[in-house]
Design a protein around this motif. Structure first.
Motif, PDB file in Angstrom:
ATOM      1  N   PHE A  95      28.826  17.421 146.167  1.00 14.59           N
ATOM      2  CA  PHE A  95      27.842  17.746 147.206  1.00 14.59           C
ATOM      3  C   PHE A  95      26.400  17.416 146.839  1.00 14.59           C
ATOM      4  CE2 PHE A  95      31.403  20.687 148.067  1.00 14.59           C
ATOM      5  CZ  PHE A  95      31.694  20.252 149.351  1.00 14.59           C
ATOM      6  N   LEU A  96      26.164  16.945 145.637  1.00  7.16           N
ATOM      7  CA  LEU A  96      24.782  16.677 145.248  1.00  7.16           C
ATOM      8  C   LEU A  96      24.591  15.192 145.010  1.00  7.16           C
ATOM      9  CD1 LEU A  96      24.192  19.611 142.749  1.00  7.16           C
ATOM     10  CD2 LEU A  96      23.464  19.463 145.119  1.00  7.16           C
ATOM     11  N   SER A  97      23.365  14.747 145.249  1.00  6.12           N
ATOM     12  CA  SER A  97      23.087  13.341 145.020  1.00  6.12           C
ATOM     13  C   SER A  97      22.075  13.220 143.888  1.00  6.12           C
ATOM     14  CB  SER A  97      22.552  12.741 146.321  1.00  6.12           C
ATOM     15  OG  SER A  97      21.413  11.979 146.083  1.00  6.12           O
ATOM     16  N   ARG A 158      36.707  17.931 147.324  1.00  4.03           N
ATOM     17  CA  ARG A 158      36.569  16.784 148.222  1.00  4.03           C
ATOM     18  C   ARG A 158      37.388  16.930 149.490  1.00  4.03           C
ATOM     19  NH1 ARG A 158      36.114  11.259 144.857  1.00  4.03           N
ATOM     20  NH2 ARG A 158      36.911  10.477 146.818  1.00  4.03           N
ATOM     21  N   PRO A 162      33.822  17.525 155.991  1.00  2.00           N
ATOM     22  CA  PRO A 162      32.383  17.297 156.064  1.00  2.00           C
ATOM     23  C   PRO A 162      31.718  18.153 157.141  1.00  2.00           C
ATOM     24  CG  PRO A 162      33.561  15.218 156.002  1.00  2.00           C
ATOM     25  CD  PRO A 162      34.592  16.281 156.105  1.00  2.00           C
ATOM     26  N   ASP A 169      24.506  23.094 156.751  1.00  2.00           N
ATOM     27  CA  ASP A 169      23.150  22.533 156.726  1.00  2.00           C
ATOM     28  C   ASP A 169      22.358  23.003 157.947  1.00  2.00           C
ATOM     29  OD1 ASP A 169      23.552  21.275 154.372  1.00  2.00           O
ATOM     30  OD2 ASP A 169      23.938  19.284 155.215  1.00  2.00           O
TER      31      ASP A 169
ATOM     32  N   ALA B   8      39.632   9.447 149.050  1.00  2.00           N
ATOM     33  CA  ALA B   8      38.384  10.018 149.507  1.00  2.00           C
ATOM     34  C   ALA B   8      38.357  10.002 151.036  1.00  2.00           C
ATOM     35  CB  ALA B   8      37.225   9.194 148.979  1.00  2.00           C
ATOM     36  N   PRO B   9      37.781  11.057 151.631  1.00  4.62           N
ATOM     37  CA  PRO B   9      37.649  11.018 153.085  1.00  4.62           C
ATOM     38  C   PRO B   9      36.818   9.795 153.470  1.00  4.62           C
ATOM     39  CG  PRO B   9      36.990  13.154 152.193  1.00  4.62           C
ATOM     40  CD  PRO B   9      37.210  12.249 151.035  1.00  4.62           C
ATOM     41  N   LYS B  12      32.601   7.969 158.126  1.00  6.66           N
ATOM     42  CA  LYS B  12      32.688   7.501 159.496  1.00  6.66           C
ATOM     43  C   LYS B  12      31.654   6.406 159.702  1.00  6.66           C
ATOM     44  CE  LYS B  12      34.250  11.891 161.245  1.00  6.66           C
ATOM     45  NZ  LYS B  12      33.544  13.142 160.978  1.00  6.66           N
ATOM     46  N   GLN B  22      21.513   9.839 152.661  1.00  4.78           N
ATOM     47  CA  GLN B  22      22.467   8.853 152.197  1.00  4.78           C
ATOM     48  C   GLN B  22      23.832   9.404 152.568  1.00  4.78           C
ATOM     49  OE1 GLN B  22      22.584   8.959 148.049  1.00  4.78           O
ATOM     50  NE2 GLN B  22      24.147   7.400 147.853  1.00  4.78           N
ATOM     51  N   ARG B  23      24.619   8.613 153.260  1.00  6.62           N
ATOM     52  CA  ARG B  23      25.902   9.150 153.679  1.00  6.62           C
ATOM     53  C   ARG B  23      27.005   8.584 152.792  1.00  6.62           C
ATOM     54  NH1 ARG B  23      27.087  11.663 158.895  1.00  6.62           N
ATOM     55  NH2 ARG B  23      29.306  12.106 158.759  1.00  6.62           N
ATOM     56  N   ALA B  24      27.568   9.454 151.995  1.00  5.69           N
ATOM     57  CA  ALA B  24      28.624   8.988 151.101  1.00  5.69           C
ATOM     58  C   ALA B  24      29.752   9.993 151.108  1.00  5.69           C
ATOM     59  CB  ALA B  24      28.079   8.828 149.684  1.00  5.69           C
ATOM     60  N   LYS B  25      30.954   9.561 151.067  1.00  2.86           N
ATOM     61  CA  LYS B  25      32.127  10.428 151.007  1.00  2.86           C
ATOM     62  C   LYS B  25      32.122  11.445 152.130  1.00  2.86           C
ATOM     63  CE  LYS B  25      33.345   8.834 146.926  1.00  2.86           C
ATOM     64  NZ  LYS B  25      32.264   8.687 145.987  1.00  2.86           N
ATOM     65  N   GLY B  26      31.401  11.141 153.225  1.00  6.65           N
ATOM     66  CA  GLY B  26      31.453  12.019 154.373  1.00  6.65           C
ATOM     67  C   GLY B  26      30.494  13.195 154.334  1.00  6.65           C
ATOM     68  N   TYR B  27      29.809  13.415 153.203  1.00  4.80           N
ATOM     69  CA  TYR B  27      28.881  14.537 153.154  1.00  4.80           C
ATOM     70  C   TYR B  27      27.455  14.022 153.201  1.00  4.80           C
ATOM     71  CZ  TYR B  27      33.041  16.791 151.406  1.00  4.80           C
ATOM     72  OH  TYR B  27      34.308  17.251 151.261  1.00  4.80           O
ATOM     73  N   ASN B  28      26.549  14.847 153.747  1.00  5.53           N
ATOM     74  CA  ASN B  28      25.140  14.495 153.712  1.00  5.53           C
ATOM     75  C   ASN B  28      24.578  14.847 152.342  1.00  5.53           C
ATOM     76  OD1 ASN B  28      25.027  13.642 156.386  1.00  5.53           O
ATOM     77  ND2 ASN B  28      24.967  15.785 157.055  1.00  5.53           N
ATOM     78  N   LEU B  29      24.044  13.876 151.682  1.00  2.00           N
ATOM     79  CA  LEU B  29      23.484  14.124 150.359  1.00  2.00           C
ATOM     80  C   LEU B  29      21.969  13.962 150.442  1.00  2.00           C
ATOM     81  CD1 LEU B  29      26.103  12.034 148.412  1.00  2.00           C
ATOM     82  CD2 LEU B  29      25.986  14.503 148.559  1.00  2.00           C
ATOM     83  N   HIS B  30      21.263  14.901 149.873  1.00  2.90           N
ATOM     84  CA  HIS B  30      19.801  14.901 149.996  1.00  2.90           C
ATOM     85  C   HIS B  30      19.155  14.363 148.739  1.00  2.90           C
ATOM     86  CE1 HIS B  30      20.070  17.423 153.605  1.00  2.90           C
ATOM     87  NE2 HIS B  30      21.172  17.859 153.009  1.00  2.90           N
ATOM     88  N   ALA B  31      18.017  13.702 148.937  1.00  4.48           N
ATOM     89  CA  ALA B  31      17.315  13.131 147.794  1.00  4.48           C
ATOM     90  C   ALA B  31      16.808  14.227 146.851  1.00  4.48           C
ATOM     91  CB  ALA B  31      16.163  12.260 148.273  1.00  4.48           C
ATOM     92  N   ASP B  33      18.161  16.706 145.641  1.00  2.00           N
ATOM     93  CA  ASP B  33      19.237  17.463 145.006  1.00  2.00           C
ATOM     94  C   ASP B  33      19.167  17.487 143.488  1.00  2.00           C
ATOM     95  OD1 ASP B  33      20.341  18.152 147.375  1.00  2.00           O
ATOM     96  OD2 ASP B  33      21.923  16.634 147.344  1.00  2.00           O
TER      97      ASP B  33
END
Lengths: 272, 317
Positions: A95-97, A158, A162, A169, B8-9, B12, B22-31, B33
């Motif tokens: 969940f983290l970037s 995983r 989503p 959020d 991995a999901p 979309k 950034q949309r990766a693996k279906g989750y919203n990831l924030h800068a 983080d």
């Protein structure tokens, strides 16, 4: 499928033979734990002098109960720590970037291939320098987290839809809240599996405590049995068997009570 | 041990997502983080760094040196430790003993585990009791197993010798003769492994669709034909998984060896891990033991890689 009568009898025969082979060492261990050592030494296994004296002796003359307590403390601490740190780490990977996330994950994955047994030499030097020798800490700190646990929980996290994260959020949940209120409850079966796995791993540790603990105060049970066995070599079989039975009973109870969970968890891991 | 592998999901095809996200693996990831990442992952990285990464590099480094008796490197010798090991007949014997032990343990564990699972999968009255018994050794720790079997193998008073003398067979000195000692540790290890192997294989058998058996039975397939042409192919992923786990476990066997034979007699059961322990902590030869550790790690890593590769392949179908 229809089974003929002889077919059925044959099947039961094989089942019973296999059951005897599996359960035989338990029964023999339990039976001899009830016999006076003098009879065991004579080879008189059909003796009728049955008593619980060996158990009384084991509890009174050895530190077996202390060893059990030590193992419970060490295994519970390790289990709790792994649940916390592995789930936090796995959360970060899902969940983290952050920079280098995938690279880091593959590095951690790669360490699953390295056996702890091949790293004991530097680790021994490290814990000696950190002054951790002969304490609970030495058997917990190196195992606070595990690459395996992080990997397993990541796979499980995983599977969280989503949409749940998006809804969270919108609700304004921060990562701590989402981790605690959504992720952990959602992945509880995997967490239970990791709990059982990490507890048993810690409980079964043998080499590491043997190298790092020198007193009965901290010695866990595997190493404790080794101690009893080497001190009493062939002198007091009755008491050694009684100690082994005392040690095996708690894990057998846990196994039978938790069998349903175990089966589900293991199959989830092995076949998905 | 567990290796859940799920695809991995799929992200979309939603190109209208905010640019800052950034949309990766279906989750919203924030800068933003990365502070969270530090807090969430920091403890794990610290522990893995100290007790996994560092010792790995350190072991590799030490394996190129001679060391003093507390494990500090003294003289750089390059690959001499490795060359010395691989050309010494004692180490070769250890490799050979390990190979024999591992192959025997894996083969017997799988065959017997499969037999137990197959037996317990049939619906018979009281089968639940047998299932419980078959999984029982999962609750046995290594010291307990060693003590139970030490008694069974012990000279003259042990079960095997008593049965032997009752049948007027020659007495076997189980733990003091090379061949029988290896047999004894293999039997004990297999027994200890069976509970876990049974549970996993039994679970896999339950998941084979019954219709496959029904269809093949209509076509006249015998039970053994079904076993080899339906059961085995259907559970082959689990069989592979189980064999890798058992194999790696066997390479790492230490406790049983230590308690039952201490590597003896005449080094007949001196397996790779046990040798590391002896050379490092009994003889103080840390450089040599580090080289042995590296060889052990490479062997185990190869087999683990094999498993990963296989599981990866499975995901695609």
């Amino acid at each position: 499928m229809m089974l003929t009568k002889t077919h059925k009898t044959l099947r039961y025969l094989v089942l019973v033979i296999m059951a005897i082979i599996i359960i035989g060492p338990f029964i023999l261990g339990f039976w001899t734990s009830l016999l006076p050592t003098a009879d065991i030494a004579k080879g008189a296994l059909f003796s009728t002098h049955i008593s619980l004296q060996n158990y009384v002796d084991a509890v009174q003359q050895t530190a077996i109960m202390r060893y059990l307590l030590n193992s419970f403390v060490i295994s519970l601490l390790t289990m709790a720590a792994q649940l916390l740190f592995c789930s936090l780490g796995a959360y970060a990977f899902v969940f983290l970037s952050f920079k280098g996330r995938d690279f880091l994950f593959y590095v951690i994955l790669a360490t699953m291939m390295l056996p702890f047994e091949a790293e004991v030499i530097p680790n021994f030097v490290t814990v000696r320098q950190l002054n951790l020798l002969n304490h609970y800490a030495v058997m917990v700190i190196p195992f606070l987290t595990s690459a395996f646990g992080i990997f397993m929980l990541r796979q499980s996290f995983r599977q969280i839809p989503p949409e749940l994260k998006e809804a969270a959020d919108v609700e304004g949940l921060n990562h701590w809240q989402f981790y605690w209120r959504v992720t952990l409850p959602y992945a509880r079966i995997s967490l239970f599996t990791l709990a059982a796995y990490s507890f048993l791993e810690s409980w079964n540790q043998y080499l590491w405590p043997m190298l790092t603990t020198f007193s009965d105060k901290f010695r866990p049970v595997q190493d404790g049995l080794r101690q009893l066995q080497s001190q009493e070599t062939f002198n007091n079989w009755g008491m050694i068997q009684a100690s082994a039975v005392i040690v095996v009973i708690p894990t057998l109870i846990v196994l039978f009570v938790g069998q349903h969970y175990f089966k589900d968890g293991l199959n989830e891991g092995a076949t998905k | 041990m567990q290796a859940e592998v799920t695809p991995a999901p799929k992200p979309k095809a939603d190109q209208s997502a905010a640019i800052s996200r950034q949309r990766a693996k279906g989750y919203n990831l924030h800068a933003g983080d990365k502070y969270y990442a530090f807090a969430f992952l920091g403890p794990s990285l610290l522990v893995l760094g100290t007790f996994v990464f560092y010792p790995m590099l350190r072991t590799l480094y030490l394996s190129l040196f001679l060391t003093d008796n507390v494990g500090r490197p003294t003289v750089f010798v390059g690959l001499k430790n490795y060359i010395g090991l691989l050309t010494s007949s004692a180490y070769q014997a250890s490799l050979q003993a390990t190979a024999i032990y591992v192959i025997a343990v894996v083969a017997l564990t799988l065959i017997l585990g499969l037999l137990l699972a197959q037996l317990a999968a049939k619906k018979l009255a009281g089968i639940q009791w047998f299932r419980t018994i078959f999984s029982a050794t999962m609750g046995v720790s290594v010291s307990v197993a060693a003590i139970f079997w030490l008694f069974i193998f012990s000279p003259s008073i042990g079960l095997f010798d008593q049965i032997g003398s009752f049948l007027h067979l020659p007495i076997v000195a189980w733990l003091t003769q090379p061949g029988p000692a290896m047999t004894a540790v293999v039997i004990s290890t297999v027994w200890m492994n069976l509970g876990f192997t049974f549970l996993i294989l039994f679970g896999a058998l339950q998941m084979v669709p019954q219709s496959l058996y029904e269809v093949s039975a209509i076509e006249g397939a015998s039970e053994s034909y079904q076993f080899f042409h339906v059961t085995i192919p259907m559970i082959s992923p689990t069989l592979f998984f189980t064999s890798t786990v058992t194999l790696i476990g066997a390479f790492k066997s230490f406790g049983l060896i230590d308690l039952m034979t201490a590597g003896g007699p005449n080094n007949a059961t001196n397996l790779l891990v046990y040798r590391v322990y002896q050379d490092a902590f009994l003889s103080g030869n840390y450089g040599l033991a580090s080289a042995e550790s590296v060889i052990l790690a490479v062997i185990i890593a190869l087999f683990t890689l094999l498993q990963f590769k296989f599981l990866e392949k499975r995901v695609t179908y």
